[in-house]
Motif scaffolding. Sequence first.
Motif, mmCIF file in Angstrom:
data_model
loop_
_atom_site.group_PDB
_atom_site.id
_atom_site.type_symbol
_atom_site.label_atom_id
_atom_site.label_comp_id
_atom_site.label_asym_id
_atom_site.label_seq_id
_atom_site.Cartn_x
_atom_site.Cartn_y
_atom_site.Cartn_z
ATOM 1 N N GLY A 54 -3.687 -7.817 -15.203
ATOM 2 C CA GLY A 54 -3.687 -7.387 -13.806
ATOM 3 C C GLY A 54 -2.480 -6.517 -13.526
ATOM 4 N N PRO A 63 -5.590 -2.843 -6.600
ATOM 5 C CA PRO A 63 -5.177 -3.471 -7.865
ATOM 6 C C PRO A 63 -6.230 -3.257 -8.947
ATOM 7 C CG PRO A 63 -5.838 -5.144 -6.286
ATOM 8 C CD PRO A 63 -5.871 -3.830 -5.563
ATOM 9 N N THR A 73 0.237 -8.988 -15.067
ATOM 10 C CA THR A 73 -0.108 -10.381 -15.340
ATOM 11 C C THR A 73 -1.049 -10.430 -16.533
ATOM 12 O OG1 THR A 73 -2.035 -10.382 -13.853
ATOM 13 C CG2 THR A 73 0.094 -11.074 -12.918
ATOM 14 N N THR A 114 -10.753 -12.748 -7.001
ATOM 15 C CA THR A 114 -9.739 -12.795 -5.950
ATOM 16 C C THR A 114 -8.367 -12.459 -6.510
ATOM 17 O OG1 THR A 114 -11.008 -14.585 -4.942
ATOM 18 C CG2 THR A 114 -8.750 -14.256 -4.144
ATOM 19 N N PRO A 115 -7.738 -11.357 -6.009
ATOM 20 C CA PRO A 115 -6.362 -11.070 -6.437
ATOM 21 C C PRO A 115 -5.400 -12.063 -5.799
ATOM 22 C CG PRO A 115 -7.107 -9.402 -4.876
ATOM 23 C CD PRO A 115 -8.254 -10.347 -5.094
ATOM 24 N N LEU A 116 -4.447 -12.505 -6.577
ATOM 25 C CA LEU A 116 -3.515 -13.545 -6.148
ATOM 26 C C LEU A 116 -2.095 -13.061 -6.411
ATOM 27 C CD1 LEU A 116 -3.582 -16.668 -5.358
ATOM 28 C CD2 LEU A 116 -3.396 -17.094 -7.802
ATOM 29 N N PRO A 117 -1.177 -13.212 -5.446
ATOM 30 C CA PRO A 117 0.215 -12.840 -5.738
ATOM 31 C C PRO A 117 0.745 -13.644 -6.930
ATOM 32 C CG PRO A 117 -0.074 -13.268 -3.391
ATOM 33 C CD PRO A 117 -1.341 -13.718 -4.076
ATOM 34 N N THR A 151 4.098 -6.483 -7.333
ATOM 35 C CA THR A 151 2.793 -5.898 -7.008
ATOM 36 C C THR A 151 1.646 -6.345 -7.904
ATOM 37 O OG1 THR A 151 3.278 -3.956 -8.376
ATOM 38 C CG2 THR A 151 3.829 -3.809 -6.038
ATOM 39 N N PRO A 193 -1.208 -8.262 -9.510
ATOM 40 C CA PRO A 193 -1.954 -9.445 -9.083
ATOM 41 C C PRO A 193 -2.403 -10.308 -10.257
ATOM 42 C CG PRO A 193 -3.449 -7.605 -9.220
ATOM 43 C CD PRO A 193 -2.079 -7.089 -9.626
ATOM 44 N N SER A 232 3.144 -14.211 -15.626
ATOM 45 C CA SER A 232 3.764 -13.101 -14.903
ATOM 46 C C SER A 232 4.741 -12.428 -15.862
ATOM 47 C CB SER A 232 4.528 -13.615 -13.673
ATOM 48 O OG SER A 232 3.667 -14.293 -12.788
#
Length: 197
Positions: free
Chosen positions: A22, A30, A69, A101-104, A110, A112, A122
Amino acid sequence: MQEFRTIGPTPYLCPLPVVLLGCARPGETPNLVTVAWTGVVCSKPPMLSVSLRKSRLSHGILRDTGEFTVNLVSRELCRATDFCGVRSGREVDKFAALGLTPLPAPGLQTAPAVAQAPAFLSCRVRQTLELGSHDLFLAEIVQVSVGDGFFREDGSIDEAAMDLVGYVHGQYRALGGRVGFFGYSVASPEALLRRGM
């Protein structure tokens, strides 16, 4: 004794992990891209590498933002993973098209994560190496997030419950059951019994 046939110099390493990478630039849609050329390269600090073609949209995003990610792929995410490897984010919003669903992502600005993934890492790029058809991004793993449902009562992680998928020379394959554990070849009979072997 088995005989071998040479097939030439080719990246025939298998199985490989298959992941959804991601990434995003600030204020832009994204993107997700499928990556099979990834692996752990260091434990202290925890680091991994991903290789991307220069022509990929995600290549430029990683170069510009320095973060991404790595989302683990379950059998449930396999079709979406394939789609993200054959369709370009220049043409389609992959999150929207796939109902993902993009997730922080903790520790990132930035890039996702995928909320439907069983776990994600991450990552921040520390170095980029130009190799030829692909560039290698060496990245530090700044945080790992695992879905609550994959923890056992004792706090250990149940990777078998994640139903993970690997990549074997052009095919997605479900990972099978355990055949051993690190050190089992020299473990005592008591240790083998304790570990269910």
